[in-house]
Structure formats: C-alpha cells, structure tokens
Scaffold this motif. Structure first.
Motif, PDB file in Angstrom:
ATOM      1  N   SER A 724      58.071  26.887  28.827  1.00 57.95           N
ATOM      2  CA  SER A 724      56.850  27.390  28.164  1.00 57.95           C
ATOM      3  C   SER A 724      55.974  26.266  27.648  1.00 57.95           C
ATOM      4  O   SER A 724      54.852  26.509  27.207  1.00 57.95           O
ATOM      5  N   SER A 726      57.011  24.332  25.077  1.00 57.46           N
ATOM      6  CA  SER A 726      57.507  23.995  23.734  1.00 57.46           C
ATOM      7  C   SER A 726      58.521  22.845  23.815  1.00 57.46           C
ATOM      8  O   SER A 726      59.183  22.642  24.839  1.00 57.46           O
ATOM      9  N   GLU A 746      60.611  32.046  27.042  1.00 60.22           N
ATOM     10  CA  GLU A 746      60.139  30.683  27.257  1.00 60.22           C
ATOM     11  C   GLU A 746      60.904  29.972  28.358  1.00 60.22           C
ATOM     12  O   GLU A 746      60.561  28.841  28.732  1.00 60.22           O
ATOM     13  N   THR A 815      56.384  32.061  28.668  1.00 61.86           N
ATOM     14  CA  THR A 815      55.355  32.204  27.652  1.00 61.86           C
ATOM     15  C   THR A 815      55.952  32.286  26.263  1.00 61.86           C
ATOM     16  O   THR A 815      57.085  32.741  26.069  1.00 61.86           O
ATOM     17  N   ARG A 816      55.164  31.831  25.318  1.00 61.56           N
ATOM     18  CA  ARG A 816      55.546  32.019  23.907  1.00 61.56           C
ATOM     19  C   ARG A 816      54.846  33.234  23.315  1.00 61.56           C
ATOM     20  O   ARG A 816      55.082  33.582  22.173  1.00 61.56           O
TER      21      ARG A 816
END
Length: 823
Positions: A724, A726, A746, A815-816
């Motif tokens: 993601s 992060s 994520e 995705t977050r």
C-alpha cells in the motif's frame, strides 16, 4: 602378685582372659569385644596387670566411670583407691608409688601423651568403650598407633568395645586379633511405652514437658510392676531435676546421677541403697559402670551431643534421639544382676527408624580443641594419623582458622609457644585464651571463676547472677575447678591490670575474650534483639533480666532448625569500651564506597565485626570507585534502574534479533550480558537517581562494532514497506520471530513473505481487520491467499462492507482507504 586368677570375680569375661593375654603378648595390641556387664572394665585390667607384671593405664570416656572403675577394682583387692589401684581425672588424682593400675579419662591420656609420647613407665594402655567415639578417644587411639610404630613398639594397647564394630579398630591398630566374649546375661523384657499424645520433637536443649510428664508416669508404673531399683535415662541435668520434682512422693529414694555433680555424690549413686531407689541418670550410666540393684530401666530415648553451627560460630549441646545401639546398652543395665525390664518411651516403629550407631563426635562437634591436639602432636591436618574417621574438611578448616586467630598456631598450622600455654590449661582453646588474657585484666581469681562457670555449662540467663550463686557453693566441683585453673595461672603468671572492673564488666570481658564474635549490641535502645559481632542475629528471652542492656557478651546461644535468629541462653552485660577491649581482634576502620541498601554509599566506618560503631560520609569520593558501585547496583537490582525510552527499547530489541540470528559481531544485549558489560557512559553520575538520566540508546549504539554499524537497517530494519506504500514498524519483542502487524487490505498483491537478516528469517505477518484485530497469522502469504483468504472474505465482507474484499487479492490494488461501494 596383684590378684590371683581364681580370685577374680566370676564374670563372663573370665574365659577369654587367656586369649587376651596371648594376643597382647604375640601382637602387642588387640581388640576385645564384650557386652556390658561382662567385666571388661574392671576384671580385664587386673588380669592384664597380673599377667604382664607391668603398669597398666585404663582410659575411660567419662570421669564418673573412671572413678567408679578404680574404686571397684580397689575394692576387689580390699583397698581404697590410691594404693595399687589409682585414678586421675581432671581436678582429682589418687595414685601412689604402689599403683599398678591407673584409671584415667581419655582427655587426661591425650594430655599425658603430649607431655611424654613414650609413656615411660607404662606397659599397657587399655582404651575402654572406644566405640563411643568421643574426640579424645579417637585421638588417643591414633596417637598410640603412631607411638607403637615410631617410638615404643613394645607398648601394648588393648581397645575394648561393647559393639560388634571391632574390625575397624583392629585394622587401625595394625590388623591385630579380635577377642570376643559371650555373655549369658539375664533376660530383659521390652515394653514399648510411647506417650499417649503427640509430643514436640526436641530442638536445641528444649525437651517437651509432656514427654517428661510421661517419663515420670512410666517410672511410677515400673515401680508398681516389679521390685528392685529403677534406672531412668534422661538427656541432661535439667530434665533430671524436672522429673525428680514430678516423682516427689513416690515410695523410693530419688537419686540423680550426672556429670555436673561432685564426685562424692556420683560415687554414692553407684553404691547399693538401703531401700528402693529411682536413679535418674544421663548417658554416664550407659556403659563402663554398674548401678547396683537395678531391675528396671525407663528410657526417655534422648541423648545430648555436641553440635557446631560453623556458619554462625555457635557450638552447643543439642538433644537428639538415641541410637539403636545405645538403646540396647541402656536396656542391658536392667539385666546385669537378675532378669529385668526396660520401658522405652517410644514405639517399636520409631525404634526401627533410629540410627543404628551414635554419630561420632568428629562428624558434627566443634573441632577447635581437636585441631589444637593435632597441632601439638605435629600433624595439623591429621591426614597421616590412624583416625577412625577423617574430620570434615570444612569443620577442620574453621577450627584451624580459630587457632590462628587465638595465636595458638602459625600460618603453617604449627603450634606456637602461646598455643602450648593454651593447651596446658586443659580447657577448650577459647576458654584457655579467656583465662590467660582475662587474668591480666580482671585478676586471676575472677578469671578462673568465670571460666570455670563457662566450662561447666552452669551459666544462667544472667551469667553474673549465676556466678554469684556458684560462689556460695564452696565445696562443689566448680570450686575445685577454680582451684585447678588458679594453679594453672600460677604456672604462667601475668601482670594484673584493670582489676577494678565491676563483676558485671569483668564477667562480660572474660566471656567476650572467649567468644569475641558473640559480643552483641542491641539493634535499638531497650530492645531484646541483638546483632553479634560475628553477624548472627540473636534475641534475649522474654523474661530476661538483661533486657534493655545495650551491650552483652553471649556465653551460650542456640538456634532452632529453620530459625533465622539465635536465642541467647546466657550472657553478661558490657559497656562499649569493654566490648571494644574484648573483641579488639574484630575491630576495623575502613573506607567504604559501594552499593549498599539500594544506593551508592561513600563513608568512613568503624566496626566491631558486623557491628557498626561509627560512620562519616565522604563528600568527594573517588569517581572510579563510585562508578564501580553504580555498576554493582545494576548487577544486583537489574536494568530497570535505567530509563528505557521507546527508542532505546526498540534499538535493544533489533540488536537482540541481530545477535540471535547472526551472532557476533552483533552484541549480546541480554540482561545478564549488559549487567556485566562496561557499556554505559556514567560521566558525573554518583547516585541511584543519576542512572535514570543516562542516555541508554546512545550507549547501546556504542556497543555495535563500526564494521557492522551501517548494516543494522539492512539486517533488522525498524520499518518495512508494504504494497500500500506504508512503512510499518517491525516488532522484535521475540528475536526468534519478528512480527509485522499490517491491515490485510494493504498487502493485496503481495505473494512472498518479506524476510530479514539478509533473507534468513521470514517475518510473522499479523494480518489485521479494519478494526485492527488479527484475522490471520502466517509466514506463508501465497498459501494464505489460496487456502485461508476465501473463508476470511466470506466472514468479513458483510461485517466491513466499506472495505475492499476482492475475489482475487493477487491482482487487487492494495489500499489504506475504504471503498465506498464495497465489494
């Protein structure tokens, strides 16, 4: 002629007398085994003296037995002791130029061997009752073996025993013959008479009063069920006094018999009475002598033996269950003259659990006097002597250390002139030191009186009060011992000084000279709790007249099993000046910088052993010593004394992972390793509170060698990137299994589990729900997507509809964020 063979008493020993004489003539030594009552103590010496024509010395373990044996043999010759039959015990000697048989205690024999190892004028030595294994008996045997080997091969030695363990004595004497006498003794019926209610086992000198009540009741039963006298075995004089009081009013004379009595009273107990008697005796009546008229024995089943608590320097008599062998000997007292009965105040099941033989004194007693005898003989460690049992190394080492502290031996263990003077007093070395040094400070008479009181174990709770009571007894054994000790001081005169001390302080000083480590100070004003100079905690009894005294010298103390505090049984008061004089060998003045009571202490301190007399803080202590104390504090109390910030904790966990995975050169940062390593920059730190202000993270970084310092983020990255975008923190709490906790959405598209330490260790993925709760734990993402994800999707898409749950996570966009339409 001393006595014609046919004039000897017709006792079971007579048939083996020719064999004894033949063994001594052929081998020079022999062992005679004969049960109690067969005549080995009184008939054998007469027969040996008659057969050999020389002078015979008979050694007995106890004074009362020595006197009784001499008087019995003299009576057989129609004489009084002191003519052809004589005796020598401490404080009393009756011999003449005509004496052919002399009965002595083993202690007297050991001292005689020191003065004249060849025993000039003595042809035969008989060691009676050698199975009792007293320290002096073991020494006399070992010394005689060496005398025969090196000085006088013609000296004959006969060891006698009432038990079957004669083989070891025969071996020690040089594989000599063993002669056994059979005894057709009268039968003795055994009655098992345990107390009707449980009693507390003995500890120290304490015996449960309920047992003594039961013993008295059993004596009354014995008187009612038969005729003749009753012999009662009790552990000590105090119990004898108690039972005598309980028997007040019985139709019999109650006669005590123990080692503290004057000789005349002991001798009277060994003569027949006009009516029935109850003889209350200690172990002195077990062997070597006959109490006439006895038809019943009541046995309390207890014995009093010496024990030494080496860790606390407390030596004392303690009460223990009797051995089976001793119980048999006691029972035999009832069958010497006619059929008898024995009432054992314990059960047969308890009897079966008793030790088979009594423990030899050398195994548990204070060995200081024993070690002095070894040093006098020229064998400080005793290793080359024919001792029945080797002394325990630790106990002998402690005894030799005491002798060095007394100045009795040098560093090499050899005797010094002072040691010879101490030995000449015929006392325990500590008491001899108190006598010699105390005389110079309190006067010869007072020193002798106090030491005689200590040696007789007559000290009361308030020793000074006991001293005053003893002075009123002008004809007892204490008075005779005072005369003997005063005469010993006359042989070693010392200038008297300081004799103006009061009796209280004089008593305390002499006790302290004997036992400097027992000089004690109250922990608080008016308290009954004390700390001895040797470091032992102790307390006065509740009713002690010494309560409130700041300083005392402890003459006697004991410690119950499992107890942390000793109980003071006898003491004398002191003031600080006299305490310092008594225990001056323990006085130290030192500079102390260390971790004490939870912080750095820097002080100059004056101590009397473990007792702190005065202390003063040092304002500018040596920095290196302070730092050493701080490191010692960390070792003792742990790394929690430091402030572990999140940064420092995380760095330590990453380093721990690197060390566990790759080993060196990555540093070991475990508690044990950091406690020993010099890794902290202490700077100006001086106290416990300063440790909390140190920069732990910087100190940890300094531990990492420069060669690998730049690779830490590669080996153990603080964070890992996920699909993601992060960067998620890695949890290294468990260095064997680092954890990456990340939301499942994520990681879409991630097929391979990330690895650390150069691809060696896969992380453990904690795949989280949108609420941050673990949905799965795995180190194999590929397997998870195929096998577990469909089930997770089915359960979670309804619960979290705003978050993506694609059918094919391999191709989904990580995705977050939430998906407003849901999937």
């Amino acid at each position: 002629m001393l006595i014609a063979p046919d004039a000897l008493p017709d006792l079971p020993i007579r048939p083996v007398l020719p064999a004894v004489s033949a063994a001594l003539a052929a081998h020079g030594a022999a062992v005679l085994v004969a049960p109690p009552g067969t005549g080995k103590t009184t008939v054998v010496p007469l027969a040996v003296a008659e057969a050999g024509g020389g002078r015979v010395v008979v050694a007995e373990p106890r004074r009362v037995a020595a006197r009784a044996a001499a008087r019995r043999m003299a009576a057989l010759l129609g004489e009084e002791a002191g003519e052809r039959i004589g005796f020598t015990v401490r404080g009393e000697r009756r011999v003449s130029a005509r004496t052919r048989v002399e009965v002595v205690t083993t202690g007297v024999l050991v001292r005689r061997l020191h003065r004249d190892p060849e025993l000039a004028g003595t042809d035969v030595v008989i060691l009676d009752e050698c199975h009792e294994r007293h320290l002096d008996s073991d020494l006399a045997l070992a010394f005689l073996v060496e005398v025969r080997a090196a000085l006088r091969p013609g000296l004959r030695v006969l060891a006698t025993s009432a038990t079957a363990e004669a083989g070891r004595f025969a071996t020690l004497l040089g594989d000599v013959p063993v002669v056994a006498a059979e005894a057709a003794l009268h039968p003795v019926d055994v009655s098992w008479c345990p107390p009707p209610r449980p009693v507390t086992p003995p500890h120290g000198l304490r015996v449960d009063p309920r047992l003594l009540d039961h013993v008295a009741a059993t004596v009354r039963r014995a008187l009612a069920e038969g005729d003749g006298d009753v012999l009662v075995f009790l552990p000590g004089a105090r119990e004898i006094e108690t039972v005598a009081g309980l028997l007040r009013g019985v139709d019999a004379a109650v006669v005590p018999l123990h080692g503290r009595q004057p000789g005349a009273i002991q001798d009277a107990a060994l003569r027949p009475g006009r009516g029935r008697r109850v003889v209350l005796a200690t172990a002195v009546a077990e062997s070597s002598l006959t109490v006439p008229g006895v038809r019943a024995v009541v046995d309390a089943g207890l014995s009093r033996v010496p024990r030494m608590d080496h860790g606390r320097g407390l030596g004392a008599l303690v009460t223990v269950p009797v051995s089976r062998a001793a119980a048999v000997q006691r029972a035999g007292r009832a069958g010497r003259e006619a059929p008898g009965r024995v009432y054992r105040c314990w059960s047969q099941a308890q009897h079966d659990r008793l030790p088979a033989q009594p423990e030899p004194e050398v195994a548990a007693a204070d060995l200081t006097g024993f070690a002095l005898d070894l040093a006098l003989w020229g064998h400080p460690d005793g290793s080359s002597l024919a001792l029945p049992d080797a002394p325990p190394p630790g106990a002998l080492q402690a005894a030799r250390a005491t002798l060095r502290a007394l100045g009795a031996t040098g560093d090499d263990g050899r005797i010094t002139p002072r040691g010879r003077r101490l030995a000449d007093a015929g006392l325990h070395p500590r008491l001899a030191r108190a006598l010699l040094d105390g005389a110079a400070q309190v006067g010869a008479r007072r020193a002798a009186e106090i030491v005689a009181l200590l040696d007789a174990d007559r000290a009361a709770d308030d020793l000074v009060a006991g001293w005053r009571r003893a002075r009123a007894d002008r004809d007892g054994p204490w008075t005779a011992e005072v005369r003997r000790l005063t005469a010993a001081l006359d042989r070693h005169p010392a200038a008297e000084a300081g004799v103006r001390l009061t009796d209280d302080l004089a008593a305390g000083l002499v006790v302290g000279l004997a036992y400097p480590e027992r000089v004690a100070r109250a922990r608080e004003p008016g308290s009954r709790a004390y700390l001895m100079a040797g470091g032992t905690a102790a307390e006065l009894g509740g009713g002690s007249k010494l309560a409130g005294t700041t300083w005392v010298a402890v003459a006697d103390a004991d410690r119950a099993p499992g107890a942390r505090t000793a109980r003071i049984r006898s003491a004398a008061p002191l003031d600080e000046a006299t305490a310092r004089a008594a225990a001056e060998t323990l006085a130290v003045t030192a500079t102390e910088i260390g971790w004490i009571d939870g912080d750095v202490v820097a002080r100059r301190v004056e101590r009397l052993g473990a007792i702190t007399l005065a202390e003063r803080r040092i304002d500018d202590p040596d920095r290196e010593l302070v730092h050493a104390a701080l490191r010692e504090g960390l070792r003792r109390e742990g790394l929690a004394l430091l402030t572990w910030t999140r940064t420092a904790t995380a760095l330590r966990e990453r380093l721990a992972f690197a060390h566990a995975t790759l080993g060196g050169p990555w540093p070991d940062v475990s508690d044990a390793a950091l406690a020993e390593a010099d890794w902290l920059e202490l700077g100006s730190a001086r106290r416990r509170a300063d440790l909390a202000r140190l920069d732990v993270a910087t100190a940890l970084r300094r531990l990492v060698p420069w060669s690998v310092a730049g690779r830490l983020d590669e080996v153990a990255p603080e964070r890992l990137p996920v699909p993601s975008g992060s960067a998620v923190r890695v949890d290294y709490t468990d260095p064997a299994a680092p954890v990456l906790a990340v939301k499942l959405q994520e990681t879409f598209g991630w097929q391979d589990t990330p690895k650390l330490a150069g691809g060696r260790v896969p992380v453990v993925l904690h795949l989280l729900s949108p609420a941050g709760r673990p949905l799965a734990v795995t180190s194999d993402l590929a397997s998870f997507w195929v096998n577990a994800y469909p089930q997770v999707r089915g359960e979670m898409r309804g619960r979290y509809p705003r978050h993506p749950w694609p059918e094919d996570p391999a191709t989904a966009v990580p995705t977050r964020r939430t998906n407003r339409r849901g999937q």
